[in-house]
Scaffold this motif. Structure first.
Motif, PDB file in Angstrom:
ATOM      1  N   MET A   1       0.857  -1.188   0.000  1.00 41.38           N
ATOM      2  CA  MET A   1       0.000   0.000   0.000  1.00 41.38           C
ATOM      3  C   MET A   1       0.895   1.241   0.000  1.00 41.38           C
ATOM      4  SD  MET A   1      -3.109   0.948   2.649  1.00 41.38           S
ATOM      5  CE  MET A   1      -3.957  -0.609   2.379  1.00 41.38           C
ATOM      6  N   ASN A   2       0.787   2.061  -1.062  1.00 47.23           N
ATOM      7  CA  ASN A   2       1.622   3.243  -1.146  1.00 47.23           C
ATOM      8  C   ASN A   2       0.948   4.444  -0.491  1.00 47.23           C
ATOM      9  OD1 ASN A   2      -0.227   4.365  -3.066  1.00 47.23           O
ATOM     10  ND2 ASN A   2       0.804   3.215  -4.705  1.00 47.23           N
ATOM     11  N   THR A   4      -0.405   7.173  -1.683  1.00 44.49           N
ATOM     12  CA  THR A   4      -1.680   7.584  -2.283  1.00 44.49           C
ATOM     13  C   THR A   4      -2.812   6.669  -1.841  1.00 44.49           C
ATOM     14  OG1 THR A   4      -0.512   8.458  -4.214  1.00 44.49           O
ATOM     15  CG2 THR A   4      -2.875   8.054  -4.448  1.00 44.49           C
ATOM     16  N   GLU A   5      -2.572   5.360  -1.823  1.00 43.92           N
ATOM     17  CA  GLU A   5      -3.599   4.403  -1.406  1.00 43.92           C
ATOM     18  C   GLU A   5      -3.987   4.601   0.050  1.00 43.92           C
ATOM     19  OE1 GLU A   5      -2.638   0.574  -4.309  1.00 43.92           O
ATOM     20  OE2 GLU A   5      -1.513   0.841  -2.453  1.00 43.92           O
ATOM     21  N   ILE A   6      -3.005   4.852   0.907  1.00 41.14           N
ATOM     22  CA  ILE A   6      -3.295   5.096   2.319  1.00 41.14           C
ATOM     23  C   ILE A   6      -4.105   6.374   2.479  1.00 41.14           C
ATOM     24  CG2 ILE A   6      -2.253   5.680   4.559  1.00 41.14           C
ATOM     25  CD1 ILE A   6       0.053   3.836   3.805  1.00 41.14           C
ATOM     26  N   GLN A   8      -6.109   7.767   0.407  1.00 42.98           N
ATOM     27  CA  GLN A   8      -7.474   7.612  -0.106  1.00 42.98           C
ATOM     28  C   GLN A   8      -8.299   6.606   0.698  1.00 42.98           C
ATOM     29  OE1 GLN A   8      -6.699   6.533  -4.186  1.00 42.98           O
ATOM     30  NE2 GLN A   8      -6.500   8.659  -4.867  1.00 42.98           N
ATOM     31  N   SER A   9      -7.642   5.626   1.313  1.00 39.89           N
ATOM     32  CA  SER A   9      -8.364   4.556   2.005  1.00 39.89           C
ATOM     33  C   SER A   9      -8.807   4.946   3.409  1.00 39.89           C
ATOM     34  CB  SER A   9      -7.496   3.297   2.086  1.00 39.89           C
ATOM     35  OG  SER A   9      -7.170   2.822   0.790  1.00 39.89           O
ATOM     36  N   TYR A  19      -9.752  -0.989   9.927  1.00 37.81           N
ATOM     37  CA  TYR A  19      -8.676  -1.721   9.250  1.00 37.81           C
ATOM     38  C   TYR A  19      -7.763  -2.402  10.273  1.00 37.81           C
ATOM     39  CZ  TYR A  19      -4.369  -2.566   6.633  1.00 37.81           C
ATOM     40  OH  TYR A  19      -3.247  -3.154   6.087  1.00 37.81           O
ATOM     41  N   THR A 285       2.974  -7.975  -0.112  1.00 36.84           N
ATOM     42  CA  THR A 285       1.982  -7.247   0.680  1.00 36.84           C
ATOM     43  C   THR A 285       2.683  -6.641   1.893  1.00 36.84           C
ATOM     44  OG1 THR A 285       1.436  -9.307   1.835  1.00 36.84           O
ATOM     45  CG2 THR A 285       0.073  -8.708  -0.063  1.00 36.84           C
TER      46      THR A 285
END
Length: 297
Positions: A1-2, A4-6, A8-9, A19, A285
């Protein structure tokens, strides 16, 4: 998880807590104090939907109890971003840099990073003995640059033994894990090296490769031992210590290039960070796997 993903998530604290609960408990929440599975959401309800209550010991708790995030007042989203920034920085990242990236105070970020490094140093994965083809080497880290800054005197500063630099033992399994520790004796003696190798390297079925340093000669009594003489060459087929040299370079570039200075008190944590990231460099992962370790899942 980069990054940007963090970003947005996890737009809310509740999403981050959900989570973390999924990673730690996998759908079966348990009391971190007594281990009971008889738990339910806390009676506070909507006021704090992230709290739990144990029906056996009657204690209230959250998913962060007993983890890296225990007692923190910093939003979990910021913790996740800090973790990603640290884990993605091969040669480490400074507290000043991450503080600028997250818009936080440098002392707060430094304290968070120290917690993370302490958790990395307690990595249970390093208890497994190295085996197969194992390279062992020693180095000194910290101290002044090789040449003095300014002035007319360009005499190189002394390197290695006799300096105030920190002595470090290291061993790397070819294609596998690395272990590095500050020398307990304060010096890279034959006795100290022998204790280090006996603790972290399996003697059966292992070929140990070292350079010509005489302090490593004793290991020939307990395991197969090959030596590369650097005065002649740096590699003789499979006999070399180039992998350890690469790892030492990563540590030194992190200390000199990113942190510039590190006290002897915290040096073991910075070395532990480099070991932790090296040992998980091939994970598909990475973020989720490392998060499981941080929460004791």
């Amino acid at each position: 998880m980069n990054i940007t993903e963090i970003f947005q998530s996890f737009t809310t604290q509740e999403q981050a807590v959900e989570y973390l609960e999924k990673v730690r408990w996998a759908g079966e929440p348990s009391c971190p104090y007594c281990g009971s599975l008889s738990v339910g959401r806390h009676a506070s309800g909507d006021r704090d939907a992230t709290r739990w209550q144990c029906r056996d010991c009657t204690r209230a708790f959250s998913v962060t109890v007993g983890t890296l995030f225990h007692g923190t007042h910093v939003p979990l989203r910021n913790w996740f971003l800090l973790l990603a920034l640290m884990l993605n920085a091969k040669k480490s990242a400074s507290a000043y840099q991450i503080a600028r990236d997250l818009g936080m105070r440098r002392p707060t970020v430094w304290s968070m990073m120290r917690r993370v490094r302490t958790a990395m140093a307690a990595d249970p994965g390093q208890e497994k003995l190295l085996h197969g083809i194992v390279e062992a080497d020693e180095t000194y880290v910290g101290g002044e640059p090789r040449k003095r800054n300014g002035g007319d005197d360009d005499t190189p500063n002394k390197r290695g033994r006799g300096t105030k630099k920190v002595p470090v033992n290291g061993a790397i399994e070819r294609g596998g894990k690395v272990v590095a520790r500050i020398a307990d004796s304060g010096d890279l003696s034959a006795k100290g090296i022998g204790k280090f190798l006996a603790r972290f390297v399996c003697t059966a079925g292992t070929i140990l490769i070292t350079d010509e340093y005489k302090g490593c000669n004793r290991v020939s009594e307990t395991m197969l031992h090959a030596v590369i003489t650097h005065a002649r060459s740096y590699a003789d087929g499979p006999i070399h210590t180039n992998t350890t040299e690469i790892f030492w370079a990563i540590i030194k570039r992190a200390l000199y290039g990113s942190h510039h200075h590190c006290s002897r008190k915290y040096m073991p944590l910075y070395i532990a960070e480099s070991c932790f990231k090296w040992n998980r460099r091939s994970s598909k992962t990475a973020f989720a796997d490392r998060m499981r370790m941080f929460v004791g899942a």
